[in-house]
Enzyme design. Structure first.
Site, PDB file in Angstrom:
ATOM      1  CD  GLU A 133      -4.452   4.699   3.669  1.00  0.00           C
ATOM      2  OE1 GLU A 133      -3.352   5.154   4.047  1.00  0.00           O
ATOM      3  OE2 GLU A 133      -4.630   4.192   2.548  1.00  0.00           O
ATOM      4  CE  LYS A 173      -3.893   4.706  -1.105  1.00  0.00           C
ATOM      5  NZ  LYS A 173      -3.293   3.974   0.040  1.00  0.00           N
ATOM      6  CB  CYS A 193      -2.419   7.302   1.941  1.00  0.00           C
ATOM      7  SG  CYS A 193      -0.850   6.995   2.780  1.00  0.00           S
TER       8      CYS A 193
HETATM    9  N1  LIG Z   1       0.303   3.991   2.515  1.00  0.00           N
HETATM   10  C1  LIG Z   1       0.233   4.736   1.420  1.00  0.00           C
HETATM   11  O1  LIG Z   1      -0.738   4.704   0.698  1.00  0.00           O
HETATM   12  C2  LIG Z   1       1.308   5.656   1.017  1.00  0.00           C
HETATM   13  C3  LIG Z   1       2.598   5.714   1.712  1.00  0.00           C
HETATM   14  O2  LIG Z   1       2.804   5.170   2.792  1.00  0.00           O
HETATM   15  C4  LIG Z   1       3.651   6.472   1.025  1.00  0.00           C
HETATM   16  O3  LIG Z   1       3.388   7.001  -0.067  1.00  0.00           O
HETATM   17  O4  LIG Z   1       4.757   6.551   1.549  1.00  0.00           O
END
Ligand SMILES: NC(=O)CC(=O)C(=O)O
Length: 264
Positions: free
Chosen positions: A41, A111, A151
């Site tokens: 990401e 996302k 994520c």
């Molecule tokens: N960074 C994200 O999108 C998610 C994350 O770090 C988490 O759910 O913990």
């Protein structure tokens, strides 16, 4: 068997360094026989709202987008391009671009669930600069059907089960958990999503950089449909590989037919 590579790289404040590191990683993974190569990401940009605005690119002419397309065709590989800040019309998105071996874009995922949290010691609101996507993205490489999530999306089981119901065989999840949520939830969530949907799950993180304003967790991993960890990185820069055997998934689904037994 399908050979998969996850490229865990450190993210720098200089975009050109990030692109060079990613390009070199792709080349090395392809040389080692990887057919599908995945990046983390925000691999081209520090995980920071100010940088999202500064580093945002527009399809098809952004530097990162052009690099990914070229790397896919030059190395004859399928690239799941992690994610980058994408500018589209008057909005910014956290977007994963996917390129096939000809360098053609074969999917784009924005996302859906934005990371808006207030943890003790860390507040992060992606929605300060980003807008949420609204569509799932399934890519058929010809050998395997991939579902893409990014994520925070992995915390929403209904999204993953929607993908499973549509026949996805592996979820690819570019991600950047942090040193607060990572130790607590990263492995548990990935293994749970693999077990409850009987899919392979590949999650790719940036390497850890203790000097960054947001410290990514690392620990990129591939989990099998039985919930077993197939391979796992440490916290530093590393390329990890996994051989994906879809007959294992078929066998598990036959023995415990969740999709058939599901009542809602
Ligand atoms: N960074 C994200 O999108 C998610 C994350 O770090 C988490 O759910 O913990």
């Amino acid at each position: 068997m399908i050979k998969l590579a996850l490229i865990q790289i450190k993210v720098h404040k200089d975009k050109n360094i990030n692109l060079k590191r990613a390009e070199m990683g792709i080349k090395e993974a392809a040389k080692n026989g990887a057919e599908i190569i995945c990046l983390p990401e925000m691999f081209n940009c520090p995980y920071d709202n100010n940088y999202f605005v500064k580093f945002a690119e527009t399809y098809p002419n952004g530097d990162t987008i052009k690099m990914l397309a070229k790397a896919a065709s030059e190395n004859n590989v399928f690239i799941i391009g992690g994610s980058i800040p994408e500018r589209y019309q008057d909005k910014l998105y956290n977007t994963c671009f996917i390129f096939n071996q000809k360098g053609e874009m074969s999917g784009r995922y924005r996302k859906i669930h934005l990371f808006d949290v207030d943890l003790k010691g860390m507040r992060f609101y992606e929605s300060d600069t980003l807008s949420p996507g609204s569509d799932i993205t399934i890519v058929d490489t010809g050998k395997i059907k991939l579902g893409i999530a990014i994520c925070y999306d992995m915390r929403f089981p209904e999204l993953m089960s929607l993908y499973a119901k549509k026949g996805v065989q592996m979820m690819v999840i570019p991600a950047a958990f942090n040193t607060i949520t990572g130790p607590a939830h990263w492995e548990v969530l990935l293994r749970a999503r693999a077990i409850d949907n009987q899919v392979f799950v590949a999650a790719i993180s940036p390497a850890r950089d203790e000097t960054a304003s947001y410290v990514a967790y690392g620990d990129s991993m591939v989990v099998g449909p039985w919930g077993n960890i197939i391979t796992k990185a440490g916290i530093d820069e590393e390329i990890i590989y996994a051989d994906i055997d879809l007959s294992i998934e078929e066998e598990i689904r036959k023995r415990i037919p969740l999709l058939k037994n599901r009542r809602m």
